[in-house]
Design an enzyme around this catalytic site. Structure first.
Site, PDB file in Angstrom:
ATOM      1  N   SER A  48       0.847  -1.206   0.000  1.00 14.39           N
ATOM      2  CA  SER A  48       0.000   0.000   0.000  1.00 14.39           C
ATOM      3  C   SER A  48       0.873   1.245   0.000  1.00 14.39           C
ATOM      4  O   SER A  48       0.376   2.352  -0.224  1.00 14.39           O
ATOM      5  CB  SER A  48      -0.922   0.004   1.224  1.00 14.39           C
ATOM      6  OG  SER A  48      -0.175  -0.193   2.411  1.00 14.39           O
ATOM      7  N   ASP A  86       5.865  -7.076   2.480  1.00 16.09           N
ATOM      8  CA  ASP A  86       4.810  -7.431   1.523  1.00 16.09           C
ATOM      9  C   ASP A  86       5.420  -7.647   0.139  1.00 16.09           C
ATOM     10  O   ASP A  86       6.076  -6.748  -0.404  1.00 16.09           O
ATOM     11  CB  ASP A  86       3.816  -6.266   1.474  1.00 16.09           C
ATOM     12  CG  ASP A  86       2.433  -6.696   1.035  1.00 16.09           C
ATOM     13  OD1 ASP A  86       2.217  -7.889   0.784  1.00 16.09           O
ATOM     14  OD2 ASP A  86       1.566  -5.805   0.965  1.00 16.09           O
ATOM     15  N   GLU A 118      -0.351 -12.407  -1.742  1.00 14.55           N
ATOM     16  CA  GLU A 118      -1.794 -12.481  -1.990  1.00 14.55           C
ATOM     17  C   GLU A 118      -2.142 -13.742  -2.766  1.00 14.55           C
ATOM     18  O   GLU A 118      -1.393 -14.162  -3.648  1.00 14.55           O
ATOM     19  CB  GLU A 118      -2.240 -11.245  -2.803  1.00 14.55           C
ATOM     20  CG  GLU A 118      -2.002  -9.936  -2.080  1.00 14.55           C
ATOM     21  CD  GLU A 118      -2.448  -8.707  -2.873  1.00 14.55           C
ATOM     22  OE1 GLU A 118      -3.035  -8.853  -3.982  1.00 14.55           O
ATOM     23  OE2 GLU A 118      -2.212  -7.591  -2.382  1.00 14.55           O
ATOM     24  N   GLU A 185      -9.311  -9.432   3.620  1.00 16.64           N
ATOM     25  CA  GLU A 185      -9.629  -8.040   3.272  1.00 16.64           C
ATOM     26  C   GLU A 185     -10.984  -7.948   2.595  1.00 16.64           C
ATOM     27  O   GLU A 185     -11.271  -8.672   1.629  1.00 16.64           O
ATOM     28  CB  GLU A 185      -8.530  -7.471   2.352  1.00 16.64           C
ATOM     29  CG  GLU A 185      -8.812  -6.020   1.951  1.00 16.64           C
ATOM     30  CD  GLU A 185      -7.617  -5.281   1.370  1.00 16.64           C
ATOM     31  OE1 GLU A 185      -6.502  -5.836   1.333  1.00 16.64           O
ATOM     32  OE2 GLU A 185      -7.820  -4.121   0.946  1.00 16.64           O
TER      33      GLU A 185
HETATM   34  O1  KIV Z   1      -0.466  -3.419   1.501  1.00 24.44           O
HETATM   35  C1  KIV Z   1      -1.105  -3.344   2.562  1.00 24.44           C
HETATM   36  O2  KIV Z   1      -0.998  -2.395   3.335  1.00 24.44           O
HETATM   37  C2  KIV Z   1      -2.025  -4.424   2.862  1.00 24.44           C
HETATM   38  C3  KIV Z   1      -2.970  -4.223   3.997  1.00 24.44           C
HETATM   39  C4  KIV Z   1      -4.073  -3.335   3.579  1.00 24.44           C
HETATM   40  C5  KIV Z   1      -3.446  -5.492   4.569  1.00 24.44           C
HETATM   41  O3  KIV Z   1      -2.031  -5.423   2.205  1.00 24.44           O
END
Ligand code: KIV
Length: 270
Positions: A48, A86, A118, A185
């Site tokens: 994000s 992530d 994901e 989510e």
């Molecule tokens: O990228 C992110 O911040 C996320 C969250 C919204 C769970 O995947």
């Protein structure tokens, strides 16, 4: 308040004990220090960052190098939280070898503990390989923003019986593959609660998924009200840093224009 190092074992234990798990995103050292001081259990260096820090309109353009750069900064401010890096779009979808290499980069170059990726059944073989190799995985199902072009927008997922059943099956398969946690989510609350109750060892972390999950995650900029503009229904703003920032900068401008800043206490003498 988390005052000793949070590990994957801690998160599993918290699920067993029914103790709510807190997760928040951070992208830099200052926010990392602040959320540690507040006692958060997990920090997600989310992709994000593409939207909230880099100004893209989706997470699709975010690169591995950008994620590594920001995760390193977060790690410099971290003391006890479990930090999750992530994996950005196309860092794990093309091949298992690419995915293993990129996931390892997070652990080796930043020192974070786990990676997030994901997907449901399609990523199960990868989750197995990563966990077997000693790389803890946080899964992410429901609305998966990297697939926004495929999903046709940012919409609530699992609304019909087939989609709801698939989500339950995906969650169980991810748990069996070894994921220690899973972000849910934009999922109807009753479905998220059902998924959570079906899982023994994988903690569910909800965002827009009601209060029946094992834990919750929010994007730090949303929680703190850093920006104006669209705000998803599931966000609770605990502060309004946008207004605080604009007011503070207006005061600074006025002081400089009036020559009341810097005052003697901000000034060095010869
Ligand atoms: O990228 C992110 O911040 C996320 C969250 C919204 C769970 O995947």
């Amino acid at each position: 308040m988390a005052n000793k190092q949070v590990t994957v074992a801690t998160i599993r234990e918290m699920k067993q004990n029914g103790e709510p798990i807190t997760m928040i995103t951070a992208y830099d050292v200052a926010m990392s220090r602040n959320v540690n001081e507040a006692g958060v259990d997990m920090i997600l260096v989310g992709d994000s960052l593409g939207n909230v820090i880099l100004g893209y309109n989706s997470t699709v353009p975010v690169t591995m190098d950008e994620m590594i750069h920001h995760t390193k900064a977060v790690m410099r401010g971290n003391s006890t939280a479990l930090v999750v890096g992530d994996m950005p779009f196309m860092s794990y979808q093309a091949s298992i070898v690419d995915a293993m290499y990129n996931a390892a980069r997070f652990l080796k170059e930043t020192g974070c503990t786990a990676v997030k990726l994901e997907g449901g059944s399609s990523v199960v073989p990868l989750v197995e390989r990563l966990t077997q190799a000693g790389i803890p995985v946080c899964a992410h199902i429901g609305l998966t923003p990297q697939s926004v072009n495929q999903l046709g927008g940012f919409k609530v997922q699992g609304k019909d019986i087939a989609a709801a059943q698939k989500m339950i099956d995906d969650a169980k398969a991810l748990e069996a593959a070894g994921a220690f946690a899973c972000v849910l989510e934009c999922v109807p609350a009753a479905l998220a609660a059902k998924v959570t109750s079906e899982l023994k060892t994988m903690a569910t972390i909800g965002i827009g998924a009601g209060n029946g999950c094992d834990g919750q995650v929010l994007v730090c900029n949303d929680l703190l009200g850093v920006s104006t503009g669209f705000c998803p229904k599931f966000v609770k703003k605990y502060a309004n840093l946008h207004d605080t920032t604009v007011e503070a900068v207006k005061e600074y401008i006025a002081d400089v224009k009036a020559r009341t800043f810097p005052a003697p206490e901000h000034t060095f003498k010869i």
